[in-house]
Design a protein around this motif. Sequence first.
Motif, PDB file in Angstrom:
ATOM      1  N   GLY A  76      -1.409 -20.585  14.788  1.00 50.86           N
ATOM      2  CA  GLY A  76      -1.871 -19.299  14.890  1.00 50.86           C
ATOM      3  C   GLY A  76      -1.140 -18.544  13.817  1.00 50.86           C
ATOM      4  O   GLY A  76      -0.435 -18.796  13.067  1.00 50.86           O
ATOM      5  N   GLY A  77      -1.749 -17.004  14.019  1.00 49.16           N
ATOM      6  CA  GLY A  77      -1.358 -16.142  12.912  1.00 49.16           C
ATOM      7  C   GLY A  77       0.170 -15.947  12.823  1.00 49.16           C
ATOM      8  O   GLY A  77       0.707 -15.782  11.941  1.00 49.16           O
ATOM      9  N   THR A  78       0.658 -15.958  13.952  1.00 44.99           N
ATOM     10  CA  THR A  78       2.163 -15.636  14.091  1.00 44.99           C
ATOM     11  C   THR A  78       2.912 -16.755  13.666  1.00 44.99           C
ATOM     12  O   THR A  78       3.735 -16.292  12.877  1.00 44.99           O
ATOM     13  N   ILE A  84       2.647 -16.506   9.894  1.00 43.42           N
ATOM     14  CA  ILE A  84       3.584 -15.548   9.368  1.00 43.42           C
ATOM     15  C   ILE A  84       5.119 -15.730   9.348  1.00 43.42           C
ATOM     16  O   ILE A  84       5.695 -15.638   8.302  1.00 43.42           O
ATOM     17  N   HIS A 106       0.459  -6.622  11.451  1.00 42.88           N
ATOM     18  CA  HIS A 106       0.686  -7.152  12.843  1.00 42.88           C
ATOM     19  C   HIS A 106       2.098  -7.245  13.497  1.00 42.88           C
ATOM     20  O   HIS A 106       3.066  -7.501  12.298  1.00 42.88           O
ATOM     21  N   PRO A 163      -7.957  -7.532   6.567  1.00 40.04           N
ATOM     22  CA  PRO A 163      -7.680  -6.301   6.904  1.00 40.04           C
ATOM     23  C   PRO A 163      -6.478  -6.196   7.992  1.00 40.04           C
ATOM     24  O   PRO A 163      -6.143  -7.216   8.570  1.00 40.04           O
ATOM     25  N   TYR A 207      -5.317  -4.988  11.655  1.00 38.80           N
ATOM     26  CA  TYR A 207      -5.987  -5.196  12.938  1.00 38.80           C
ATOM     27  C   TYR A 207      -6.463  -3.821  13.549  1.00 38.80           C
ATOM     28  O   TYR A 207      -7.621  -3.547  13.922  1.00 38.80           O
ATOM     29  N   ASP A 266      -1.727 -10.654   4.635  1.00 42.85           N
ATOM     30  CA  ASP A 266      -1.900 -11.045   6.116  1.00 42.85           C
ATOM     31  C   ASP A 266      -3.764 -10.927   5.991  1.00 42.85           C
ATOM     32  O   ASP A 266      -4.175  -9.905   6.519  1.00 42.85           O
ATOM     33  N   CYS A 304      -4.903 -13.094   8.353  1.00 47.25           N
ATOM     34  CA  CYS A 304      -5.221 -13.736   9.592  1.00 47.25           C
ATOM     35  C   CYS A 304      -6.577 -13.486  10.297  1.00 47.25           C
ATOM     36  O   CYS A 304      -7.475 -14.177  10.527  1.00 47.25           O
ATOM     37  N   ASP A 362      -6.270 -16.883   9.774  1.00 49.77           N
ATOM     38  CA  ASP A 362      -6.501 -17.784  11.403  1.00 49.77           C
ATOM     39  C   ASP A 362      -7.949 -18.420  11.368  1.00 49.77           C
ATOM     40  O   ASP A 362      -8.840 -17.580  11.348  1.00 49.77           O
ATOM     41  N   HIS A 407      -8.961 -19.921  14.334  1.00 46.28           N
ATOM     42  CA  HIS A 407      -9.137 -19.334  15.789  1.00 46.28           C
ATOM     43  C   HIS A 407      -9.608 -18.000  15.864  1.00 46.28           C
ATOM     44  O   HIS A 407      -9.882 -17.665  17.022  1.00 46.28           O
ATOM     45  N   LYS A 408      -9.735 -17.366  14.792  1.00 44.70           N
ATOM     46  CA  LYS A 408     -10.579 -16.109  14.821  1.00 44.70           C
ATOM     47  C   LYS A 408     -12.077 -16.002  14.252  1.00 44.70           C
ATOM     48  O   LYS A 408     -12.614 -16.681  14.900  1.00 44.70           O
TER      49      LYS A 408
HETATM   50  C1  LIG Z   1      -4.072  -9.130  11.316  1.00 43.29           C
HETATM   51  C2  LIG Z   1      -3.437  -9.882  12.398  1.00 43.29           C
HETATM   52  N1  LIG Z   1      -2.453 -10.687  11.699  1.00 43.29           N
HETATM   53  C3  LIG Z   1      -1.794 -11.503  12.731  1.00 43.29           C
HETATM   54  C4  LIG Z   1      -2.047 -11.805  14.049  1.00 43.29           C
HETATM   55  C5  LIG Z   1      -1.537 -12.674  15.138  1.00 43.29           C
HETATM   56  O1  LIG Z   1      -2.412 -13.836  15.303  1.00 43.29           O
HETATM   57  P1  LIG Z   1      -1.959 -14.623  16.492  1.00 43.29           P
HETATM   58  O2  LIG Z   1      -2.474 -14.057  17.616  1.00 43.29           O
HETATM   59  O3  LIG Z   1      -2.942 -15.863  16.341  1.00 43.29           O
HETATM   60  O4  LIG Z   1      -0.747 -15.083  16.573  1.00 43.29           O
HETATM   61  C6  LIG Z   1      -3.269 -10.994  14.467  1.00 43.29           C
HETATM   62  C7  LIG Z   1      -4.034 -11.308  15.790  1.00 43.29           C
HETATM   63  O5  LIG Z   1      -4.612 -10.528  16.251  1.00 43.29           O
HETATM   64  C8  LIG Z   1      -3.938 -10.317  13.529  1.00 43.29           C
HETATM   65  O6  LIG Z   1      -5.172  -9.346  13.911  1.00 43.29           O
END
Ligand SMILES: Cc1ncc(COP(=O)(O)O)c(C=O)c1O
Length: 486
Positions: A94-96, A99, A125, A172, A174, A199, A201, A233, A235-236
């Motif tokens: 995932g994004g986290t 990152i 984020h 962008p 979030y 980022d 994501c 990401d 999964h988005k």
């Molecule tokens: C811009 C951005 N970066 C990182 C993330 C983190 O993603 P994840 O929830 O998949 O870890 C998000 C999640 O909404 C996001 O919008």
Amino acid sequence: MSLPDKGRSTEELLAEITRLKREDLPVRGGKVTAYVYDTGRPEVHEAAARAYFEMLEVNTLDPTAFPSVVEMEKQVVGAVADLLGGGSGIFTSGGTESIMLAVKAARDARKTEGRPRMAVPVTAHPAFHKAAHYLGLVVDAVPVDPVTFRASPSDVEAAITEDTVLVVASAPSYPQGVIDPVARIAGIAAARGVPCHVDACVGGWLLPWLREAGADIPPFDLSVPGVTSLSCDLHKFGYAPKGASVVLFADPAMRRRAYFASASWPGYTVINATVQSSKSAGPLGGAWATLQALGREGYLELGRTTLAAARELRAGIAKIPGLRVLGDPESALVAFGSDGDSGGDSGGDSDGDGVDVFVLSDEARRRGWFLQPQLSYAGIPANIHITVTGVTLRGVEAMLEVIAEAVEAARERGPAKLPEGLVELVAGLDLDALDDAAFGELASAVGVDLGGSGQPEMAVVNAVLDALPADRREAILIRFLSVIYS
Ligand SMILES: Cc1ncc(COP(=O)(O)O)c(C=O)c1O
């Protein structure tokens, strides 16, 4: 749960899962405007689910034992690199995690005298704060323009120190869905010899399709000089099942800095590309199948409908008296607040004739729609966030009707009523002296039921949080999590 003495049948288990999910928000249909991404094409999600299931028991821990993982990952990462300016990448959960790996690579690529630091816009984020927390970095917060909500390049420049190992831009971000000036920020970082992570994501697998569908999207990917890594990401807006993201590095040497190996024990040799070690290849299979099932044409079509829906939504919100869209979002994320609210006050009702957005959100939820509330922060007012997806266009008129009704209802109800002295009480609580049960009792004494299910009224909780500084909000949120899991 207690472990049953005897094993139970699959039918019984599935029936129980159905019961457990009764109060869940629906993951399809477009009435939940955060967390879930629906293409509106059930056959695509079905293909992903079957591929996920097919790969479920495969462990990505040892790529020599399961070569399917290497082949699939190369294909998925390759598709992302093709779309976003090249580079070598890693498939993550995932994004986290993407990152986290970008931050680890940057930290390990550059030795500093003091603690390593990162320049991070306030709209980036929290995954960057989490990475800093886990990896021992310091975050230097960079303000954003109060009107456009984009990070200001001169403030990024001012935040760079001798110990800065990474500069961050979002494409962008979030909260308001706006794209930071990536080329300028990356240029400044490069001139100072500092890596720059974009980022993307949320935007990586969205913005290129929106651009192709006619939107004006500035360059933001690895082809921009100075951008050294990027997260995207799947999964988005890739519409893959959860557990799917890619982090790309411009330089393969930087990717190696993200890896981890250990031979310091008498067991099997450990080589990990990600934070997790043993993990299911299910999400990889699901992402691979989603990309294959939609293809270029499928994503472009989703980009077209998403762009049309986002435009319609923005125009519709602008016509609802009392609301205003925040900033000028190029992406498919739209945030709106109470007209005339410039930030800082709870729910956006400082002058009495605005709309409390937290009450608005509760009113929408009563009508079967989840619109995500966002707290005020760094001078940015409290607001409502909507993620427009492929399925939104079909229901955008209904969504606008519900927003208009919820505004009226919120006006009638007035702002969330906080019991006298509640904010001061919460602000002054000695949390260490309270156990979870006492905290839960305290919450219910002021009318907040933390154990409840169904359609929770969140306006009071949000209003209290909104009135507290960030560190206090965080302490309360951690306690809240602990209470609901006790
Ligand atoms: C811009 C951005 N970066 C990182 C993330 C983190 O993603 P994840 O929830 O998949 O870890 C998000 C999640 O909404 C996001 O919008």
